[in-house]
Design a protein around this motif. Structure first.
Motif, PDB file in Angstrom:
ATOM      1  N   GLY A  70       0.808  -1.212   0.000  1.00 16.99           N
ATOM      2  CA  GLY A  70       0.000   0.000   0.000  1.00 16.99           C
ATOM      3  C   GLY A  70       0.839   1.258   0.000  1.00 16.99           C
ATOM      4  O   GLY A  70       0.369   2.338  -0.373  1.00 16.99           O
ATOM      5  N   CYS A  71       2.105   1.136   0.408  1.00 18.54           N
ATOM      6  CA  CYS A  71       3.053   2.257   0.373  1.00 18.54           C
ATOM      7  C   CYS A  71       3.894   2.242  -0.906  1.00 18.54           C
ATOM      8  O   CYS A  71       4.816   3.044  -1.049  1.00 18.54           O
ATOM      9  N   GLY A  72       3.646   1.281  -1.781  1.00 21.88           N
ATOM     10  CA  GLY A  72       4.396   1.229  -3.031  1.00 21.88           C
ATOM     11  C   GLY A  72       5.603   0.323  -3.013  1.00 21.88           C
ATOM     12  O   GLY A  72       6.405   0.356  -3.950  1.00 21.88           O
ATOM     13  N   HIS A  73       5.762  -0.509  -1.967  1.00 19.36           N
ATOM     14  CA  HIS A  73       6.906  -1.422  -1.878  1.00 19.36           C
ATOM     15  C   HIS A  73       6.419  -2.864  -1.963  1.00 19.36           C
ATOM     16  O   HIS A  73       5.774  -3.365  -1.038  1.00 19.36           O
ATOM     17  N   ARG A  74       6.741  -3.540  -3.062  1.00 16.77           N
ATOM     18  CA  ARG A  74       6.359  -4.944  -3.192  1.00 16.77           C
ATOM     19  C   ARG A  74       7.143  -5.785  -2.186  1.00 16.77           C
ATOM     20  O   ARG A  74       8.363  -5.629  -2.054  1.00 16.77           O
ATOM     21  N   VAL A  75       6.457  -6.650  -1.483  1.00 12.19           N
ATOM     22  CA  VAL A  75       7.117  -7.545  -0.530  1.00 12.19           C
ATOM     23  C   VAL A  75       7.708  -8.711  -1.311  1.00 12.19           C
ATOM     24  O   VAL A  75       6.988  -9.503  -1.919  1.00 12.19           O
ATOM     25  N   LEU A  76       9.034  -8.805  -1.308  1.00  8.96           N
ATOM     26  CA  LEU A  76       9.743  -9.833  -2.066  1.00  8.96           C
ATOM     27  C   LEU A  76       9.761 -11.169  -1.347  1.00  8.96           C
ATOM     28  O   LEU A  76       9.728 -12.234  -1.962  1.00  8.96           O
ATOM     29  N   ALA A  77       9.858 -11.117  -0.037  1.00  7.45           N
ATOM     30  CA  ALA A  77       9.944 -12.323   0.781  1.00  7.45           C
ATOM     31  C   ALA A  77       9.671 -11.913   2.219  1.00  7.45           C
ATOM     32  O   ALA A  77       9.604 -10.720   2.536  1.00  7.45           O
ATOM     33  N   VAL A  78       9.532 -12.914   3.066  1.00  7.60           N
ATOM     34  CA  VAL A  78       9.298 -12.662   4.480  1.00  7.60           C
ATOM     35  C   VAL A  78      10.197 -13.587   5.280  1.00  7.60           C
ATOM     36  O   VAL A  78      10.246 -14.797   5.024  1.00  7.60           O
ATOM     37  N   ASP A  79      10.918 -13.012   6.230  1.00  6.65           N
ATOM     38  CA  ASP A  79      11.775 -13.796   7.109  1.00  6.65           C
ATOM     39  C   ASP A  79      10.923 -14.780   7.906  1.00  6.65           C
ATOM     40  O   ASP A  79       9.925 -14.412   8.505  1.00  6.65           O
ATOM     41  N   ARG A  80      11.322 -16.051   7.902  1.00  6.77           N
ATOM     42  CA  ARG A  80      10.502 -17.085   8.549  1.00  6.77           C
ATOM     43  C   ARG A  80      10.372 -16.872  10.047  1.00  6.77           C
ATOM     44  O   ARG A  80       9.329 -17.128  10.641  1.00  6.77           O
ATOM     45  N   GLN A  81      11.446 -16.423  10.684  1.00  2.00           N
ATOM     46  CA  GLN A  81      11.445 -16.322  12.135  1.00  2.00           C
ATOM     47  C   GLN A  81      10.777 -15.046  12.646  1.00  2.00           C
ATOM     48  O   GLN A  81      10.006 -15.073  13.601  1.00  2.00           O
ATOM     49  N   ARG A  82      11.081 -13.919  12.018  1.00  2.00           N
ATOM     50  CA  ARG A  82      10.640 -12.633  12.551  1.00  2.00           C
ATOM     51  C   ARG A  82       9.470 -12.027  11.801  1.00  2.00           C
ATOM     52  O   ARG A  82       8.968 -10.970  12.174  1.00  2.00           O
ATOM     53  N   ALA A  83       9.034 -12.687  10.736  1.00  2.00           N
ATOM     54  CA  ALA A  83       7.968 -12.157   9.882  1.00  2.00           C
ATOM     55  C   ALA A  83       8.320 -10.791   9.303  1.00  2.00           C
ATOM     56  O   ALA A  83       7.453 -10.017   8.932  1.00  2.00           O
ATOM     57  N   ALA A  84       9.626 -10.470   9.254  1.00  2.00           N
ATOM     58  CA  ALA A  84      10.065  -9.176   8.725  1.00  2.00           C
ATOM     59  C   ALA A  84      10.070  -9.223   7.203  1.00  2.00           C
ATOM     60  O   ALA A  84      10.550 -10.183   6.598  1.00  2.00           O
ATOM     61  N   PRO A  85       9.545  -8.184   6.555  1.00  2.00           N
ATOM     62  CA  PRO A  85       9.477  -8.182   5.090  1.00  2.00           C
ATOM     63  C   PRO A  85      10.806  -7.807   4.443  1.00  2.00           C
ATOM     64  O   PRO A  85      11.606  -7.059   5.006  1.00  2.00           O
ATOM     65  N   TRP A  86      11.020  -8.342   3.252  1.00  2.87           N
ATOM     66  CA  TRP A  86      12.096  -7.923   2.366  1.00  2.87           C
ATOM     67  C   TRP A  86      11.486  -7.044   1.277  1.00  2.87           C
ATOM     68  O   TRP A  86      10.491  -7.419   0.661  1.00  2.87           O
ATOM     69  N   ILE A  87      12.100  -5.892   1.044  1.00  2.00           N
ATOM     70  CA  ILE A  87      11.677  -5.014  -0.038  1.00  2.00           C
ATOM     71  C   ILE A  87      12.918  -4.563  -0.798  1.00  2.00           C
ATOM     72  O   ILE A  87      14.049  -4.803  -0.358  1.00  2.00           O
TER      73      ILE A  87
END
Length: 335
Positions: A110-127
């Motif tokens: 919604g901010c214009g950053h496609r989520v490329l992946a998500v860290d399995r442990q922390r649920a942190a997004p990769w952009i």
């Protein structure tokens, strides 16, 4: 011949055979969740002799993946008193995980950053964002706004808990276009945690931005005070460590002529200086003099140091003397 015999023995014991477990998984899905779960894969539970982890897709939630560990030969399923209960629990976890993924995707995309992946442990997004010194403030402000959307959504769902930080991993746009991908027919949960994709993202240096989250009612993300670091492959961290020790020791010996470093200081926590991508800050452990008897220096002093990202051009900010507790455990302040 010996290798062939080992393979035959293993195959005979069922180590690499998941067919029975997949069949049993389909039976369970048809019995307890008819028409809702579809088996899409299984892997052996090495080094166990039997059993598999079976993955299902969910027909009414394309984002969800459900994993169940079971052993058809022993009529056993992990995660519940019965296989019915274990599958129900696995389904609940899969749906919950899918809902969490939608929160992070909605917030950042919604901010214009496609989520490329998500860290399995922390649920942190990769952009993917191009970060330069000149554009750093604008990038961090924008990411802070995205993080606020994510935090607010998680809080509304009751999933923020006592989290005081949220993290975003940032790669380059050029690298983002060359990532391996899981099949497009796979659930979102599998595509965003695809092992080869995560491995490719972490194979080269990348940034991690940590935003503090306030304990106020609105869970305000402080976009003005993020902590930022560069994460590098182990070999590059080792090289940085060697350079930082070599760069700092001559400075320390102006005050401590016999100073020796513990070595490996560069493998600790090093963060970028606020508002900079060309200077890092961290601690170098050292001893004022070599230990008696030729023992190894474990570090009874610490120098707070700034340097360039390669470990050169070091400057000692100050030396810390009280760095261990009464048990000798290292107790350094944050950088």
């Amino acid at each position: 011949m010996a290798a062939a015999l080992v393979v035959l023995l293993l195959a005979g014991c069922g180590v690499f055979d998941t067919e029975d477990d997949e069949r049993r998984a389909r039976e369970l899905a048809d019995a307890f969740h008819p028409g809702r779960l579809t088996v899409i894969g299984a892997r052996s539970l090495v080094p166990e002799a039997t059993g598999s982890e079976v993955t299902f897709a969910v027909t009414d939630d394309p984002d969800a993946a459900v994993t169940l560990r079971l052993d058809a030969s022993e009529e056993r399923c992990e995660g519940g008193a019965t296989c019915e209960e274990a599958l129900a629990n696995a389904l609940e976890r899969g749906l919950d995980r899918a809902a969490e993924l939608r929160l992070v995707r909605d917030a950042f995309e919604g901010c214009g950053h496609r989520v490329l992946a998500v860290d399995r442990q922390r649920a942190a997004p990769w952009i993917a964002v191009r970060i330069t010194q000149e554009g750093l403030d604008g990038v961090l402000e924008g990411l802070g706004a995205c993080a606020q959307r994510w935090v607010t959504a998680r809080a509304e769902r009751g999933r923020l808990g006592d989290s005081r930080w949220v993290s975003v991993s940032v790669t380059t746009p050029a690298r983002a276009g060359k990532l391996p991908a899981a099949g497009s027919d796979r659930p979102t949960a599998l595509r965003l945690t695809h092992g080869p994709r995560l491995a490719a993202l972490s194979a080269q240096p990348y940034y991690v931005v940590d935003f503090p989250v306030g304990d106020d009612a609105g869970h305000t993300v402080d976009a003005a005070r993020p902590q930022m670091r560069v994460v590098e492959p182990f070999e590059r961290r080792e090289e940085f460590s060697r350079r930082i020790d070599a760069s700092v020791l001559p400075l320390l010996r102006g005050t401590y002529p016999e100073a020796v470093a513990t070595g490996g200081s560069g493998l600790g926590v090093w963060r970028l200086e606020p508002g900079r991508i060309d200077r890092v800050r961290g601690h170098v452990l050292f001893c004022a003099r070599p230990p008696e008897g030729g023992g190894r220096c474990l570090g009874d002093l610490a120098a707070l140091v700034t340097a360039d990202p390669e470990g050169g051009s070091a400057e000692v900010v100050r030396v810390l003397t009280d760095i261990r507790d009464e048990r000798g455990v290292l107790d350094l302040p944050g950088v």
